[in-house]
Enzyme design. Structure first.
Site, PDB file in Angstrom:
ATOM      1  N   LYS A 274      -2.225  -1.569  -3.833  1.00  0.00           N
ATOM      2  CA  LYS A 274      -3.073  -0.384  -3.769  1.00  0.00           C
ATOM      3  C   LYS A 274      -2.225   0.869  -3.875  1.00  0.00           C
ATOM      4  CE  LYS A 274      -5.964   2.038  -0.538  1.00  0.00           C
ATOM      5  NZ  LYS A 274      -6.263   2.217   0.848  1.00  0.00           N
TER       6      LYS A 274
ATOM      7  N   GLU B  55       7.464  -6.510   1.019  1.00  0.00           N
ATOM      8  CA  GLU B  55       6.258  -6.325   1.845  1.00  0.00           C
ATOM      9  C   GLU B  55       5.287  -7.490   1.664  1.00  0.00           C
ATOM     10  OE1 GLU B  55       4.955  -4.451   4.041  1.00  0.00           O
ATOM     11  OE2 GLU B  55       5.966  -2.527   4.097  1.00  0.00           O
TER      12      GLU B  55
ATOM     13  N   LYS C 215       0.859  -1.188   0.000  1.00  0.00           N
ATOM     14  CA  LYS C 215       0.000   0.000   0.000  1.00  0.00           C
ATOM     15  C   LYS C 215       0.890   1.232   0.000  1.00  0.00           C
ATOM     16  CE  LYS C 215      -3.489   2.442   2.694  1.00  0.00           C
ATOM     17  NZ  LYS C 215      -4.446   2.366   3.791  1.00  0.00           N
TER      18      LYS C 215
HETATM   19  C1  PBG Z   1      -7.376   3.431   5.547  1.00  0.00           C
HETATM   20  C2  PBG Z   1      -7.621   3.385   4.088  1.00  0.00           C
HETATM   21  C3  PBG Z   1      -7.438   4.371   3.105  1.00  0.00           C
HETATM   22  C4  PBG Z   1      -7.953   3.843   1.915  1.00  0.00           C
HETATM   23  C5  PBG Z   1      -8.396   2.556   2.193  1.00  0.00           C
HETATM   24  N1  PBG Z   1      -8.172   2.282   3.524  1.00  0.00           N
HETATM   25  C6  PBG Z   1      -6.922   5.754   3.210  1.00  0.00           C
HETATM   26  C7  PBG Z   1      -5.554   6.044   3.596  1.00  0.00           C
HETATM   27  O1  PBG Z   1      -4.703   5.147   3.749  1.00  0.00           O
HETATM   28  O2  PBG Z   1      -5.305   7.222   3.795  1.00  0.00           O
HETATM   29  C8  PBG Z   1      -8.026   4.547   0.583  1.00  0.00           C
HETATM   30  C9  PBG Z   1      -9.067   4.039  -0.354  1.00  0.00           C
HETATM   31  C10 PBG Z   1      -9.359   4.924  -1.503  1.00  0.00           C
HETATM   32  O3  PBG Z   1      -8.731   5.967  -1.742  1.00  0.00           O
HETATM   33  O4  PBG Z   1     -10.309   4.588  -2.239  1.00  0.00           O
HETATM   34  N2  PBG Z   1      -6.086   3.609   5.954  1.00  0.00           N
END
Ligand code: PBG
Length: 324
Positions: A248, A233, A195
């Site tokens: 992601k 990771e 992520k």
């Molecule tokens: C929680 C989380 C986030 C997203 C999914 N889970 C935001 C972040 O990490 O700031 C983003 C999902 C999206 O932008 O559609 N941490």
């Protein structure tokens, strides 16, 4: 063989040829639809930065979940927005928390759809960071317990899959151990394994009211410049017990999706995040892009790169199209 013997255009001459040789097909079975739950009753509040998406109270989430199931989509992903936030994110694991109540209600009223819950603390902390703050920093190990507690409370409410997204080291193992100790061996973990610290989350942060009050997430989410590190990771999350791995965002990280698909044999999810959705919506609203075509092209590219599962705010729209 050289031109003119091989002419690729021969097999593109009409749609029947194109159908016959098409390599990638989107399927309703691939989709996960994200939903934002807030406390209260009969609330359906549009999210300005994500047209077509709403913050909904649990009663309306149930209605929406029925629509999602009718379309044949196998799973929803839930995010909770509590009415109260605090330093310790106690709302994240409260027995009657916003997510816990919504999951219970969905499981009672729409039993045959998978409920995946995002396990993170940023929506629940007053400072908006994804973990506990110690000496002005997000403390890794102190956060693990809270994440495990949160995942257990989601499982207790009836979640089928928990999806840790806080990017703390060791979070998958902490959650796996916590679930197993509480007899939730059958609850699976979809790990947000790679992520990135991406600007493409900003519409989501409006939706989830989770913008950090100071600083950014670069000390825990990945640097967009790194590819090999994503493999490290993911390797860690696999060794800690992830059942599904995730990359992601998706569109700016198709190379990572491709590499993850080549190197790991677990089901691979890609999160087509809020910014990837909203930028196309915005361009379409200006008449600069055809939204349907841009949606299909984007989702097809994510699948072509190697994603088995696509989490997308377009899930309902694309399902309608595929069901036609
Ligand atoms: C929680 C989380 C986030 C997203 C999914 N889970 C935001 C972040 O990490 O700031 C983003 C999902 C999206 O932008 O559609 N941490």
């Amino acid at each position: 063989m050289q031109f003119p013997e091989y002419r690729p255009r021969r097999l593109r001459r009409n749609e029947n040829f194109r159908r016959l040789i098409r390599e990638t097909r989107l399927n309703v079975d691939d989709l996960v639809y994200p939903l934002f739950v807030i406390e209260g009753k009969n609330i359906k509040k549009p999210i300005d930065s994500m047209p077509g998406n709403f913050q909904m109270s649990a009663d309306n989430i149930v209605k929406e979940t029925r629509n999602v199931r009718e379309l044949g989509i196998p799973a929803i992903l839930l995010f909770g927005i509590p009415s109260q936030k605090n330093e310790l994110a106690t709302g994240a694991f409260a027995k009657d928390g916003v997510i816990q109540q919504a999951v219970k209600k969905i499981k009672n009223e729409v039993p045959d759809i998978l409920v995946i819950t995002d396990v993170c603390l940023c929506e629940y902390t007053s400072h908006g960071h994804c973990g506990m703050i110690e000496k002005g920093e997000v403390a890794n190990d102190a956060t693990l317990e809270v994440l495990a507690e949160t995942a257990i409370s989601h499982a207790r409410a009836g979640a089928d899959v928990v999806a840790p997204s806080a990017m703390m080291d060791g979070q998958v193992m902490a959650i796996r151990e916590g679930l197993d100790e509480n007899n939730f061996e059958d609850i699976s973990i979809m790990a947000y394994a790679a992520k990135y610290a991406s600007c493409f989350y900003s519409p989501f942060r409006e939706a989830a009211e989770s913008t950090p009050q100071y600083g950014d997430r670069k000390a825990y989410q990945m640097d967009p410049a790194n590819g090999d590190e994503a493999i490290r990771e993911i390797t860690l999350d696999v060794s800690e017990g992830a059942d599904i791995i995730m990359v992601k965002p998706a569109l700016a990280y198709l190379d990572i999706i491709y590499r993850a698909k080549q190197e790991f044999d677990l089901p691979l999810a890609a999160y087509n995040v809020s910014g990837e959705y909203s930028m196309i919506k915005a361009a379409a609203n200006l008449g600069w892009l055809d939204e349907e075509k841009a949606m299909v092209e984007s989702l097809t590219a994510i699948k072509r790169a190697g994603a088995d599962i696509i989490i997308t705010y377009w899930a309902q729209e694309v399902a309608k199209l595929l069901n036609k």
